[in-house]
Design a protein around this motif. Structure first.
Motif, PDB file in Angstrom:
ATOM      1  N   VAL A  60       0.832  -1.203   0.000  1.00 36.79           N
ATOM      2  CA  VAL A  60       0.000   0.000   0.000  1.00 36.79           C
ATOM      3  C   VAL A  60       0.866   1.253   0.000  1.00 36.79           C
ATOM      4  CG1 VAL A  60      -1.702   1.318   1.308  1.00 36.79           C
ATOM      5  CG2 VAL A  60      -1.930  -1.167   1.113  1.00 36.79           C
ATOM      6  N   GLY A  61       1.908   1.264   0.834  1.00 34.16           N
ATOM      7  CA  GLY A  61       2.765   2.434   0.939  1.00 34.16           C
ATOM      8  C   GLY A  61       3.506   2.742  -0.343  1.00 34.16           C
ATOM      9  N   ASN A  62       4.129   1.740  -0.930  1.00 34.55           N
ATOM     10  CA  ASN A  62       4.891   1.976  -2.162  1.00 34.55           C
ATOM     11  C   ASN A  62       3.981   2.284  -3.345  1.00 34.55           C
ATOM     12  OD1 ASN A  62       7.899   1.494  -1.607  1.00 34.55           O
ATOM     13  ND2 ASN A  62       6.992  -0.312  -0.674  1.00 34.55           N
ATOM     14  N   THR A 110       1.234   3.913  -3.072  1.00 34.45           N
ATOM     15  CA  THR A 110       0.851   5.307  -2.845  1.00 34.45           C
ATOM     16  C   THR A 110       1.937   6.262  -3.316  1.00 34.45           C
ATOM     17  OG1 THR A 110      -0.496   4.667  -0.925  1.00 34.45           O
ATOM     18  CG2 THR A 110       0.157   6.982  -1.096  1.00 34.45           C
ATOM     19  N   VAL A 111       3.192   5.935  -3.006  1.00 35.20           N
ATOM     20  CA  VAL A 111       4.311   6.774  -3.457  1.00 35.20           C
ATOM     21  C   VAL A 111       4.342   6.848  -4.979  1.00 35.20           C
ATOM     22  CG1 VAL A 111       6.825   6.986  -3.548  1.00 35.20           C
ATOM     23  CG2 VAL A 111       5.712   6.331  -1.411  1.00 35.20           C
ATOM     24  N   ILE A 112       4.179   5.708  -5.633  1.00 31.89           N
ATOM     25  CA  ILE A 112       4.195   5.678  -7.099  1.00 31.89           C
ATOM     26  C   ILE A 112       3.038   6.501  -7.660  1.00 31.89           C
ATOM     27  CG2 ILE A 112       3.941   4.189  -9.120  1.00 31.89           C
ATOM     28  CD1 ILE A 112       5.305   1.975  -7.496  1.00 31.89           C
ATOM     29  N   GLY A 113       1.844   6.336  -7.085  1.00 33.94           N
ATOM     30  CA  GLY A 113       0.676   7.043  -7.605  1.00 33.94           C
ATOM     31  C   GLY A 113       0.740   8.544  -7.392  1.00 33.94           C
ATOM     32  N   VAL A 114       1.080   8.967  -6.175  1.00 36.08           N
ATOM     33  CA  VAL A 114       1.058  10.401  -5.849  1.00 36.08           C
ATOM     34  C   VAL A 114       2.216  11.123  -6.517  1.00 36.08           C
ATOM     35  CG1 VAL A 114       1.220  12.077  -3.977  1.00 36.08           C
ATOM     36  CG2 VAL A 114      -0.145  10.000  -3.672  1.00 36.08           C
ATOM     37  N   VAL A 115       3.428  10.612  -6.330  1.00 34.13           N
ATOM     38  CA  VAL A 115       4.599  11.281  -6.918  1.00 34.13           C
ATOM     39  C   VAL A 115       4.595  11.122  -8.433  1.00 34.13           C
ATOM     40  CG1 VAL A 115       7.126  11.446  -6.890  1.00 34.13           C
ATOM     41  CG2 VAL A 115       5.893  10.880  -4.790  1.00 34.13           C
ATOM     42  N   ALA A 136      10.489   3.170  -5.176  1.00 36.55           N
ATOM     43  CA  ALA A 136       9.218   2.612  -4.725  1.00 36.55           C
ATOM     44  C   ALA A 136       8.750   1.486  -5.637  1.00 36.55           C
ATOM     45  CB  ALA A 136       8.160   3.716  -4.656  1.00 36.55           C
ATOM     46  N   PHE A 137       8.999   1.628  -6.936  1.00 37.35           N
ATOM     47  CA  PHE A 137       8.617   0.578  -7.891  1.00 37.35           C
ATOM     48  C   PHE A 137       9.393  -0.710  -7.609  1.00 37.35           C
ATOM     49  CE2 PHE A 137       9.569  -1.647 -11.890  1.00 37.35           C
ATOM     50  CZ  PHE A 137       8.285  -1.987 -12.286  1.00 37.35           C
ATOM     51  N   SER A 138      10.695  -0.588  -7.373  1.00 40.72           N
ATOM     52  CA  SER A 138      11.490  -1.787  -7.077  1.00 40.72           C
ATOM     53  C   SER A 138      11.040  -2.420  -5.762  1.00 40.72           C
ATOM     54  CB  SER A 138      12.980  -1.436  -7.026  1.00 40.72           C
ATOM     55  OG  SER A 138      13.266  -0.545  -5.966  1.00 40.72           O
ATOM     56  N   ASN A 139      10.702  -1.597  -4.759  1.00 44.28           N
ATOM     57  CA  ASN A 139      10.173  -2.133  -3.496  1.00 44.28           C
ATOM     58  C   ASN A 139       8.880  -2.904  -3.728  1.00 44.28           C
ATOM     59  OD1 ASN A 139      12.199  -1.084  -1.877  1.00 44.28           O
ATOM     60  ND2 ASN A 139      11.075   0.764  -1.359  1.00 44.28           N
ATOM     61  N   LEU A 140       7.977  -2.304  -4.504  1.00 42.06           N
ATOM     62  CA  LEU A 140       6.675  -2.921  -4.739  1.00 42.06           C
ATOM     63  C   LEU A 140       6.812  -4.236  -5.495  1.00 42.06           C
ATOM     64  CD1 LEU A 140       3.586  -2.661  -4.505  1.00 42.06           C
ATOM     65  CD2 LEU A 140       3.618  -1.407  -6.674  1.00 42.06           C
ATOM     66  N   PRO A 158       8.136   3.821   2.806  1.00 42.75           N
ATOM     67  CA  PRO A 158       7.134   4.818   2.382  1.00 42.75           C
ATOM     68  C   PRO A 158       6.711   5.750   3.508  1.00 42.75           C
ATOM     69  CG  PRO A 158       6.562   2.638   1.553  1.00 42.75           C
ATOM     70  CD  PRO A 158       7.670   2.453   2.532  1.00 42.75           C
ATOM     71  N   ILE A 159       6.703   5.252   4.746  1.00 39.54           N
ATOM     72  CA  ILE A 159       6.341   6.102   5.881  1.00 39.54           C
ATOM     73  C   ILE A 159       7.382   7.193   6.076  1.00 39.54           C
ATOM     74  CG2 ILE A 159       5.921   6.125   8.367  1.00 39.54           C
ATOM     75  CD1 ILE A 159       4.929   3.263   8.135  1.00 39.54           C
ATOM     76  N   VAL A 160       8.658   6.827   5.946  1.00 38.23           N
ATOM     77  CA  VAL A 160       9.735   7.813   6.072  1.00 38.23           C
ATOM     78  C   VAL A 160       9.623   8.856   4.964  1.00 38.23           C
ATOM     79  CG1 VAL A 160      12.237   8.148   6.069  1.00 38.23           C
ATOM     80  CG2 VAL A 160      11.255   6.146   7.190  1.00 38.23           C
ATOM     81  N   LEU A 161       9.339   8.407   3.753  1.00 33.67           N
ATOM     82  CA  LEU A 161       9.190   9.343   2.636  1.00 33.67           C
ATOM     83  C   LEU A 161       8.006  10.283   2.851  1.00 33.67           C
ATOM     84  CD1 LEU A 161       9.844   7.042  -0.467  1.00 33.67           C
ATOM     85  CD2 LEU A 161      11.335   8.836   0.429  1.00 33.67           C
ATOM     86  N   ALA A 162       6.922   9.764   3.403  1.00 35.35           N
ATOM     87  CA  ALA A 162       5.737  10.596   3.621  1.00 35.35           C
ATOM     88  C   ALA A 162       6.016  11.721   4.606  1.00 35.35           C
ATOM     89  CB  ALA A 162       4.587   9.727   4.125  1.00 35.35           C
TER      90      ALA A 162
END
Length: 317
Positions: free
Chosen positions: A33-35, A37-42, A64-68, A295-299
């Motif tokens: 979910v976190g990654n 979200t990063v991909i979608g928003v950014v 984030a893509f590689s994490n996901l 993703p939490i740290v990035l947010a």
């Protein structure tokens, strides 16, 4: 092979326990979910915002893509070798994508002035950035070739005779390594530790210390020549300091989670026995922790991500 009827040890009981399975699934879902979200928003800002494309946002989406992709890999028994190779490729690229974020920020801070950009020209990525992405994904694909060859589908009685630092064979995959000899397997495991763990962690430490020293130097320059045209970079110091803190937190999280995995996996590799099998559980948790929490740290540090989460929470509450 485990002997039929042999009692399961404590590590095997823990792996099959509902508490462990639930905890692991929660970490995987949090990462997904976190990654995403990063991909979608950014990613939306990259595609639709006017003006120059920010290279840092593209690097965040790549990480984030590689994490996901790592957390989404599951095994089809008929595709064991293929999926094992993809797994090793994604894990290796994930490590270097994380380092690339730290290196890019360090290089940005070292610029005397902001880069010259044409605000009215076509929106496109710098060629150097495209080249870096190509090298990260292509070179790690070459490295993963042995995984396409020396792996096989494990049955329920198979035990993990070799765990590699850059890839875990369970619980997401169900494949086991099948090297011609123990020696060749340990050579690959050792090279994996050096290339994909030790070197990136060492380089991350250098770039982060360099970023902090550069910010300190810019801070002294700012106090000596406040808001002068000769020092245009000083107006970016507050934003760059926040970015440095976020990247430093990411790297600390990476080093802590992957460092735990490195120690656990290598102790298991060179000190076999049922008493060490619990270390594989520690390694799995360590591997997924960075993917789940990054993703939490990035947010915390990314303005658009914070705005999206605040908007989402305001609707829920």
């Amino acid at each position: 092979m485990a002997a039929p009827g042999k009692p399961a040890n404590s590590a095997q009981r823990m792996v099959s326990s509902p508490l462990y399975i639930t905890f692991y699934i929660l970490l995987v879902l949090l990462g997904n979910v976190g990654n995403a979200t990063v991909i979608g928003v950014v990613g939306e800002s990259i595609l639709w915002d006017q003006g120059v494309i920010r290279s840092s946002d593209v690097i965040l989406v790549n990480m984030a893509f590689s994490n996901l992709m790592v957390s989404l890999i599951f095994l089809n028994k008929g595709w064991c070798r293929f999926m094992m190779g993809v797994w090793v490729w994604l894990r290796s690229a994930n490590v270097w994508s994380t380092f690339f974020l730290s290196a890019f920020h360090f290089q940005t801070l070292r610029r005397v002035t902001p880069p010259l950009v044409n605000l009215h020209g076509p929106r496109k990525l710098p060629k150097s950035l495209i080249l870096c992405f190509f090298l990260i994904w292509s070179l790690n694909l070459l490295y993963s070739i042995p995984a396409f060859t020396f792996s096989k589908n494990g049955d329920e009685n198979s035990t993990e005779s070799l765990m590699l630092v850059s890839s875990t064979t369970r619980p997401l995959l169900g494949c086991v390594w099948d090297f011609p000899s123990t020696y060749s397997g340990l050579v690959f495991a050792t090279s994996s530790m050096v290339i994909h763990e030790s070197i990136p962690i060492f380089l991350m430490s250098i770039t982060n210390v360099g970023s902090l020293l550069t910010l300190y130097s810019h801070g002294l320059t700012r106090s000596a020549a406040h808001k002068t045209q000769d020092t245009p970079i000083t107006i970016r110091i507050p934003a760059e300091r926040r970015a440095a803190k976020v990247i430093l937190a990411l790297n600390i999280l990476f080093i802590a989670s992957w460092g735990t995995s490195i120690v656990s996996v290598n102790y298991f590799n060179y000190n076999r026995g049922s008493s060490t099998e619990f270390l594989l559980i520690v390694a799995r948790i360590g591997n997924i922790t960075f993917i789940a929490l990054s993703p939490i740290v990035l947010a915390v540090g990314h303005r658009r991500l914070r705005a999206f989460i605040n908007s989402l929470l305001s609707r829920v509450v």
